[in-house]
Scaffold this motif. Structure first.
Motif, short mmCIF file in Angstrom:
data_model
loop_
_atom_site.label_atom_id
_atom_site.label_comp_id
_atom_site.label_asym_id
_atom_site.label_seq_id
_atom_site.Cartn_x
_atom_site.Cartn_y
_atom_site.Cartn_z
N GLY A 1 21.06 -23.45 -21.52
CA GLY A 1 22.12 -24.18 -21.60
C GLY A 1 22.57 -23.34 -20.57
N GLY A 2 21.61 -21.91 -20.22
CA GLY A 2 22.66 -20.71 -18.86
C GLY A 2 21.69 -21.71 -17.85
N ILE A 3 20.94 -22.82 -18.14
CA ILE A 3 19.90 -23.36 -16.85
C ILE A 3 20.48 -24.36 -15.72
CG2 ILE A 3 18.13 -24.68 -15.60
CD1 ILE A 3 16.50 -21.96 -17.79
N SER A 4 21.13 -24.76 -17.35
CA SER A 4 22.13 -26.57 -16.72
C SER A 4 23.29 -26.15 -16.59
CB SER A 4 21.92 -26.71 -18.46
OG SER A 4 22.49 -28.05 -17.92
N ILE A 5 23.93 -25.53 -16.63
CA ILE A 5 25.50 -25.22 -16.35
C ILE A 5 25.25 -24.25 -15.42
CG2 ILE A 5 25.82 -22.99 -17.55
CD1 ILE A 5 28.11 -23.88 -19.13
N THR A 6 24.43 -23.97 -14.88
CA THR A 6 24.39 -23.04 -13.55
C THR A 6 24.30 -24.38 -12.70
OG1 THR A 6 23.98 -20.90 -14.73
CG2 THR A 6 23.06 -21.47 -12.45
N TYR A 7 22.64 -25.44 -12.97
CA TYR A 7 22.70 -26.29 -12.23
C TYR A 7 23.61 -26.96 -11.53
CZ TYR A 7 19.50 -30.18 -9.62
OH TYR A 7 19.30 -30.86 -9.66
N THR A 8 24.84 -27.63 -13.12
CA THR A 8 25.67 -28.31 -12.64
C THR A 8 26.68 -27.31 -12.25
OG1 THR A 8 25.99 -27.63 -15.06
CG2 THR A 8 25.28 -30.18 -15.00
N GLY A 9 27.14 -25.94 -12.66
CA GLY A 9 27.96 -25.38 -11.91
C GLY A 9 28.04 -25.13 -10.10
N LEU A 10 26.47 -24.86 -9.60
CA LEU A 10 26.38 -25.38 -8.38
C LEU A 10 26.43 -26.63 -7.89
CD1 LEU A 10 23.14 -23.09 -8.26
CD2 LEU A 10 25.06 -22.84 -7.44
N SER A 11 25.82 -27.68 -8.30
CA SER A 11 26.50 -28.87 -7.92
C SER A 11 27.52 -29.76 -7.47
CB SER A 11 25.10 -29.69 -8.55
OG SER A 11 25.88 -31.43 -9.21
N LEU A 12 28.23 -29.10 -8.82
CA LEU A 12 30.07 -29.31 -8.27
C LEU A 12 30.39 -28.31 -7.32
CD1 LEU A 12 31.43 -28.75 -11.91
CD2 LEU A 12 30.67 -30.99 -10.29
N MET B 1 28.35 -23.76 -25.76
CA MET B 1 27.86 -22.40 -25.59
C MET B 1 29.39 -21.22 -26.12
SD MET B 1 25.79 -22.22 -22.16
CE MET B 1 25.54 -20.32 -22.19
N ILE B 2 30.47 -21.66 -25.93
CA ILE B 2 31.88 -20.95 -26.11
C ILE B 2 31.37 -20.45 -27.56
CG2 ILE B 2 33.67 -20.62 -26.12
CD1 ILE B 2 33.98 -21.85 -23.74
N VAL B 3 31.23 -21.71 -28.47
CA VAL B 3 31.00 -21.85 -30.04
C VAL B 3 30.12 -20.47 -30.65
CG1 VAL B 3 31.24 -23.18 -31.92
CG2 VAL B 3 32.76 -23.55 -29.78
N VAL B 4 28.59 -20.77 -29.85
CA VAL B 4 27.75 -19.91 -30.20
C VAL B 4 28.41 -18.73 -30.44
CG1 VAL B 4 25.24 -20.09 -29.93
CG2 VAL B 4 26.07 -22.62 -30.00
N ILE B 5 29.30 -18.40 -29.00
CA ILE B 5 28.89 -17.00 -29.27
C ILE B 5 29.74 -16.89 -29.36
CG2 ILE B 5 29.83 -15.33 -26.88
CD1 ILE B 5 26.84 -16.22 -26.58
N ILE B 6 31.26 -17.05 -29.64
CA ILE B 6 32.20 -17.32 -31.14
C ILE B 6 31.28 -16.09 -31.82
CG2 ILE B 6 34.09 -16.96 -32.37
CD1 ILE B 6 35.05 -19.33 -29.64
N ALA B 7 30.17 -16.92 -32.36
CA ALA B 7 29.66 -17.27 -33.72
C ALA B 7 28.97 -15.74 -33.04
CB ALA B 7 28.74 -18.01 -34.27
N HIS B 8 28.30 -15.44 -32.04
CA HIS B 8 27.40 -14.37 -31.87
C HIS B 8 27.61 -12.88 -31.74
CE1 HIS B 8 24.94 -11.47 -29.73
NE2 HIS B 8 25.59 -11.45 -28.88
N ILE B 9 29.59 -12.97 -31.06
CA ILE B 9 30.62 -11.96 -31.15
C ILE B 9 30.51 -11.65 -32.48
CG2 ILE B 9 32.59 -11.21 -30.23
CD1 ILE B 9 32.07 -13.02 -27.45
N TYR B 10 30.82 -12.25 -33.71
CA TYR B 10 31.73 -12.39 -34.84
C TYR B 10 30.35 -11.25 -35.61
CZ TYR B 10 31.80 -12.43 -39.81
OH TYR B 10 32.33 -12.27 -41.02
N ILE B 11 29.01 -11.81 -35.60
CA ILE B 11 27.87 -11.13 -36.05
C ILE B 11 27.71 -10.15 -35.46
CG2 ILE B 11 25.78 -12.10 -34.68
CD1 ILE B 11 26.82 -12.24 -39.01
N GLY B 12 27.78 -9.54 -34.16
CA GLY B 12 27.50 -8.36 -33.33
C GLY B 12 28.63 -7.64 -33.22
N THR B 13 29.55 -7.74 -34.48
CA THR B 13 30.69 -6.39 -34.12
C THR B 13 30.78 -6.90 -35.41
OG1 THR B 13 32.53 -8.66 -33.53
CG2 THR B 13 31.45 -6.83 -31.56
N LEU B 14 32.34 -6.99 -36.18
CA LEU B 14 32.97 -7.58 -37.42
C LEU B 14 32.14 -8.08 -38.73
CD1 LEU B 14 35.54 -7.33 -38.60
CD2 LEU B 14 35.96 -9.55 -38.37
#
Ligand code: HEM
Length: 367
Positions: A251-262, A309-322
Motif C-alpha cells: 500500500g505504501g508503494i502504491s500510495i507513494t507512486y500515486t502521491g508523486l504522480s499528483l 491503510m488508516i483503518v489498518v493502522i488504527i487497529a495496529h495502534i490499538y493492539i500495539g498499545t491499549l
C-alpha cells in the motif's frame, strides 16, 4: 463636363457604393439597416457563421468534453469543459467521503466493543520480570520514522477530505485555511520520510514476513486474540503482523507512486500503464487517458488506499498499545517480557535462544 454626364457619374458611383455595401452586409450576415438582431430559426444561428451548429448543440458538444484544436503545446487546453471532472467530484464528495467516514467510525466502534468484551489481552503467565530484546535501535528508528510520518500524512490527508465539515466549524475559516495550507506543505514534504521508512522496513523485515507453515495454525486459532489461554506458536512476526507489514509495504508503494504522480502532474501516468497491464488479463480498459483523467483516477485511488491503510493502522495502534499488555515495550525500549514473548512468539524465542525445537514445533504445532 456636361450636367448630364456628371449626373450619370454620380448615379453610377452611388450604385457602385450600394452594391459594395450590400455585398459587405451580406458577408456579415446581417442587413444592418433592415434587421439589427436576426432571430434564431429553430435554434439555428442566423446566417452560416457556425455552420449548422446551434448554440445548444455547441454547448452540448463542449459540455461533453469536446477537444478543440489549439496552437498551444498542451493540447489539453483545447478542452473547454472537462466533464469527467464532475464525475470525479461526485465520487470524491459522495461515496468516497461517505463510505470512508463510515469505515473509520465502524473501525473505532468495533475496537471499542472488542475492548469492552475481550478486555486487554494480558500475559496469562504473568510478567516474568526478565526481558529479551525484540527490536534493536535501527528497527525501532525505522518503525517510528515510518509511523510518525504516516500519522502526519494521515491527519493532513484526512483534513483535505473532511476538514471542511469537521474542523472548520470548530476553529473557524481563517485558522482552518492556515492549518490546511501548512498541512498540505507537510503532506508533500514528509511523504519523503515515509518513503524512506517503508524502504528501510522492507529491507529489515521482509525475511521475517514471508508466509510460513505456522501461519495456518495461527489463523485457525484466531491468533489467540479471542480466547484466553490460547497461544498459537509464531516466529518473529505472526500472520496478523505479516498482513500489516505487506499492507504497509505494498500500500505504501502504491500510495507513494500515486502521491508523486499528483505532485509531478504531467510526468507520471499510473493508470494508463496499470490499465494496459490489466488489459493483458482480459479487461478492456482505456489506455489513452488525458493528464486530467489520470490525475482524477489517481487522486481517487490515493484517497481510497489512504483510508484503507488508516483503518489498518488504527487497529495496529490499538493492539500495539491499549489492546495488549507488554506489546508497546517492543517498540519503545525494544525489550519485551520473556513470558510475553513465549505466549506470542514462542518459535521466535526459540530461534533467538537457539533452543532446540521439538518436531511438533518444527511442524508449526504447540509445545
Ligand atoms: C502510535 C502509533 C504506533 C504504535 C503505538 C505502534 C506500535 C507497534 C508495536 C508495539 C510494534 C511491535 C509489535 C511486536 O512486538 O510484534 C509495532 C510493529 C510494527 N509497526 Fe507499529 N505502531 C504505530 C504506528 C505504526 C505505523 C503508522 C505504521 C506504518 C505505517 C506501523 C507499522 C508497523 C509494522 C510494519 C510493524 C511490524 C509488524 C507488526 O508488528 O505489525 N506502525 N508497532
Amino acid at each position: 463636363m456636361g450636367l448630364w454626364l456628371r449626373r450619370v457619374f454620380r448615379a453610377a458611383a452611388f450604385l457602385l457604393l450600394l452594391a459594395f455595401w450590400a455585398g459587405a452586409a451580406n458577408l456579415t450576415g446581417a442587413l444592418i439597416v433592415d434587421n439589427p438582431a436576426a432571430a434564431q430559426v429553430e435554434g439555428k444561428p442566423p446566417g452560416s457563421t457556425l455552420g449548422s451548429t446551434s448554440d445548444s448543440d455547441l454547448w452540448r458538444t463542449l459540455r461533453r468534453g469536446f477537444q478543440g484544436k489549439v496552437s498551444f503545446a498542451d493540447k489539453q487546453k483545447g478542452v473547454a469543459i472537462q466533464s469527467e471532472g464532475d464525475n470525479w467530484r461526485a465520487v470524491r464528495n459522495g461515496p468516497l467521503s461517505v463510505y470512508g467516514g463510515w469505515l473509520l467510525l465502524a473501525t473505532i466502534v468495533i475496537l471499542a466493543v472488542f475492548f469492552a468484551v475481550r478486555g486487554r489481552i494480558r500475559v496469562d503467565a504473568g510478567l516474568s520480570g526478565r526481558t529479551i530484546e525484540r527490536f534493536n535501535t535501527l528497527e525501532r528508528f525505522t518503525h517510528w520514522l515510518t509511523a510518525s510520518s504516516f500519522i502526519v500524512l494521515a491527519l493532513t490527508g484526512l483534513n483535505v477530505l473532511y476538514g471542511k465539515y469537521v474542523l472548520m466549524p470548530i476553529i473557524g475559516q481563517n485558522a482552518f485555511a492556515a492549518l490546511t495550507y501548512w498541512g498540505k506543505l507537510a503532506h508533500n514534504y514528509i511523504a519523503f520520510a515515509f518513503m524512506i521508512g517503508i524502504a528501510m522496513m522492507l529491507v529489515l523485515w521482509v525475511r521475517d514476513n514471508l508466509p510460513s507453515r505456522e501461519d495456518v495454525t495461527w489463523v485457525a486459532q484466531g491468533g489467540g486474540m479471542f480466547v484466553k489461554g490460547v497461544h498459537p506458536p509464531a516466529r518473529k512476526f505472526n500472520f496478523g503482523q505479516k498482513v500489516i507489514f505487506w499492507i504497509v509495504i505494498l500500500g505504501g508503494i502504491s500510495i507513494t507512486y500515486t502521491g508523486l504522480s499528483l505532485m509531478f502532474f504531467f510526468d507520471l501516468k499510473p493508470f494508463s500503464g496499470t490499465f494496459a497491464l490489466l488489459n493483458l488479463l482480459g479487461f478492456d480498459l482505456p489506455t489513452q487517458l488525458t493528464a486530467l483523467q489520470e490525475s482524477q483516477l489517481t487522486q481517487l485511488w490515493h484517497a481510497v488506499l489512504a483510508l484503507i491503510m488508516i483503518v489498518v493502522i488504527i487497529a495496529h495502534i490499538y493492539i500495539g498499545t491499549l489492546g495488549m499488555e507488554g506489546a508497546f515495550d517492543a517498540m519503545y525500549t525494544g525489550q519485551v517480557d520473556e513470558n510475553w514473548a513465549h505466549e506470542h512468539h514462542s518459535l521466535w524465542v526459540a530461534e533467538v535462544r537457539l533452543e532446540p525445537q521439538s518436531p511438533a514445533q518444527q511442524r508449526g504445532g504447540g509445545e
